[in-house]
Design an enzyme around this catalytic site. Sequence first.
Site, PDB file in Angstrom:
ATOM      1  N   CYS A   1      -9.688  16.034  -2.324  1.00 33.62           N
ATOM      2  CA  CYS A   1      -9.325  17.301  -2.976  1.00 33.62           C
ATOM      3  C   CYS A   1      -7.843  17.445  -3.312  1.00 33.62           C
ATOM      4  CB  CYS A   1      -9.754  18.493  -2.119  1.00 33.62           C
ATOM      5  SG  CYS A   1     -11.123  18.201  -1.006  1.00 33.62           S
TER       6      CYS A   1
ATOM      7  N   ARG B   1     -12.663   8.579   7.853  1.00 34.40           N
ATOM      8  CA  ARG B   1     -12.769   9.610   8.883  1.00 34.40           C
ATOM      9  C   ARG B   1     -13.126   8.957  10.211  1.00 34.40           C
ATOM     10  NH1 ARG B   1     -16.318  14.120   5.504  1.00 34.40           N
ATOM     11  NH2 ARG B   1     -14.937  14.176   3.685  1.00 34.40           N
TER      12      ARG B   1
ATOM     13  N   GLN C   1     -17.193   8.957  -1.432  1.00 42.82           N
ATOM     14  CA  GLN C   1     -17.812  10.225  -1.816  1.00 42.82           C
ATOM     15  C   GLN C   1     -18.031  10.251  -3.328  1.00 42.82           C
ATOM     16  OE1 GLN C   1     -14.968  13.122  -0.179  1.00 42.82           O
ATOM     17  NE2 GLN C   1     -16.668  13.989   0.958  1.00 42.82           N
TER      18      GLN C   1
ATOM     19  N   ASP D   1     -17.511  12.469  -5.482  1.00 43.12           N
ATOM     20  CA  ASP D   1     -16.782  13.724  -5.416  1.00 43.12           C
ATOM     21  C   ASP D   1     -16.563  14.307  -6.806  1.00 43.12           C
ATOM     22  OD1 ASP D   1     -15.654  15.637  -3.866  1.00 43.12           O
ATOM     23  OD2 ASP D   1     -14.046  14.387  -3.076  1.00 43.12           O
TER      24      ASP D   1
ATOM     25  N   HIS E   1     -14.580  18.052  -8.582  1.00 41.58           N
ATOM     26  CA  HIS E   1     -13.974  19.374  -8.428  1.00 41.58           C
ATOM     27  C   HIS E   1     -13.959  20.056  -9.780  1.00 41.58           C
ATOM     28  CE1 HIS E   1     -12.365  17.189  -4.894  1.00 41.58           C
ATOM     29  NE2 HIS E   1     -12.693  18.334  -4.312  1.00 41.58           N
TER      30      HIS E   1
ATOM     31  N   LYS F   1     -21.112  27.740   1.090  1.00 38.41           N
ATOM     32  CA  LYS F   1     -21.598  26.533   0.424  1.00 38.41           C
ATOM     33  C   LYS F   1     -23.114  26.555   0.298  1.00 38.41           C
ATOM     34  CE  LYS F   1     -21.935  23.778   4.671  1.00 38.41           C
ATOM     35  NZ  LYS F   1     -21.819  22.434   5.246  1.00 38.41           N
TER      36      LYS F   1
ATOM     37  N   HIS G   1     -15.872  22.549  -4.894  1.00 35.53           N
ATOM     38  CA  HIS G   1     -16.062  21.183  -4.400  1.00 35.53           C
ATOM     39  C   HIS G   1     -17.550  20.857  -4.559  1.00 35.53           C
ATOM     40  CE1 HIS G   1     -12.207  21.367  -1.996  1.00 35.53           C
ATOM     41  NE2 HIS G   1     -12.495  22.658  -2.109  1.00 35.53           N
TER      42      HIS G   1
END
Length: 641
Positions: A338, A367, A385, A387, A389, A469, A515
């Site tokens: 992000c 992680r 990910q 991902d 945005h 979410k 996200h």
Amino acid sequence: MTEIAVSLQDGESKAFPQGSPVAEIVKELLSSKQRKQTVAVRYNGELLDLSSSLGEDGTLEPISVYSETGQEILRHSTAHIMALAVKELYGDAVKVAIGPAIEDGFYYDFDREKPFSPDEFEQIEQKMAEIVNNRLPFHRREMSRDEAIARFEQHGETYKVELLSEMDTNTVSVYSHGSFVDLCRGPHVPDSSWLKVFKLLRVAGSYWRGDEKRQMLTRIYGTAFADKKELQQYLTRLEEARKRDHRRLGRQLGLFTIQDEVGPGLILWQPRGALLRRLIEDFWKDEHYRHGYQLLYTPHIARQDLWKTSGHLDFYGDNMYSAMEIDEVMYQLKPMNCPFHIGIYNADKHSYREFPIRWCELGTVYRYERTGALHGLMRVRGFTQDDAHIFCRPDQLEEEIFNILDFNLHILKTFGFAEYDVFLSTRPKKYVGSDEHWDLSTQALKQALEKKQLQYQIDPGEGVFYGPKIDIKIKDQLGRSWQCSTIQVDFNLPERFRMRYTGEDGGEHQPIMIHRALMGSLERFIGVLIEHYAGAFPLWMAPEQARIMNITDDQGEYCQQVYTQLRQRGIRIEQDVRNEKLNYKIREAQIMKIPYMLIVGQREKEEGTITVRKKDGQNLPPMTPDAFCDLVSAESNPRVA
């Protein structure tokens, strides 16, 4: 004598003496069939044992042993029976830790110098059966915390003492059956005779309270059901799950490997797995382009100050790897993408006319996961990910969420997932941002779900710290749920990074950030795909679509010609021209889950054809290599799969 009015949900009401046991009330209000299935009740919203007494008016809901809540009670009670059996067999050589019900079963953690093994299951199950036959009742008792501590100290149960010492309460509840006493909220079944259908399944190591610096315990897993048929069906599903285990199939199909020399939780993709991954990534990128997204690439590390600004060090620091010093500045591996996308946004000025801005990245993040939690592709330390945005104006929020849902379900359907559960997760106890922003975000998510006509469940308090979410849990061929897709609304990061755009009024405004991940983690999603398809992927996704094989060496040169021709046409094909029997080659190709086997004998060589055999054994009429290419092309379009 004071009386209370007890009502059923359908409105029927009856008066009972105050303090009447639930069991007597159930006997009066329910039919014989209902009584036999009622394992507990919910009274005015509170779960109670049948031995409880009622002191006020209220509404009673019987809990059937076949319901989800009833099965949880059944399994939790069976965990206690297992603990009693272990204590009777091994005495003070074993200390008990915790033993909850879990999805499809239960477990109990034990501290024993010699860890338990499956070889001891038969003996433990026999002792459990004895306890069941003795119809031992479950007794609930309220006692002071100090009294409970003294009781467990007396019996050397140090784990229970530790839990009690940290509780912020004056009174606790304990349950006893036979000689076993356990700290527990309950409820439980009336007596052990309800627990006739159970099975111990496996053992695993488990650190006390999940802390690798604490004592290693032995965790015994088991399951329990209300009838034998359900247990047998479950054991059959377990066996099928074992056959589909992505770790076993990953080795068999040559997809990936994990090696101690590299490190646990770090995936090495082998050629076939890398090709499978590339096919998924290419489809992902193409679909995002079609849906108005732009592709980004960002680094793997950043200055530590970036993670301070984003709040990740405060809220996510335990899951981040230690900082490293570069040129006297501290850097850290990224756990999220992000802040990088925000950096790209802040590199330019923006107008309200540009919105929505949709950016996506297949970004690899790192992680820290505890060693005991790592599991093949499903739980790793370095993963990619899918991902994205989206930056938008407040008036665009609901429509963007709707579009994401639409896109999300399209992607899942293409990969073969038609069943899923949807959850709307609301504000947690620890959160940032104003209540106004939280309410606006939650309402937008809710309205988008309703506009899409999706059934959903509220998951209270399970939102992320910066916003509510939507989570979508897909169901595989065995009916198992997997968390993959998520859509999260965020006012926090735009505020922290002072993101701005020029509005229609000429003033500065803050955009809303969404996200979004459709597959979640590419590694995890591929693991789910392997188990969903048992390694037999649809043709468009298969790393090897066809394998050509000769019958004798005389066809070796023709095999090579066809192989080259098909490969140039884009068919993912390998060849097997070894001096082996044809049946052996076919069997190997079937083990590798290859969709098509192309067999070449003397007739095919002379006629310029190939014999096509499907992985299920079905033979197609002989055809030319070009005709086979057309067949594969028509069948391997993911959008019509």
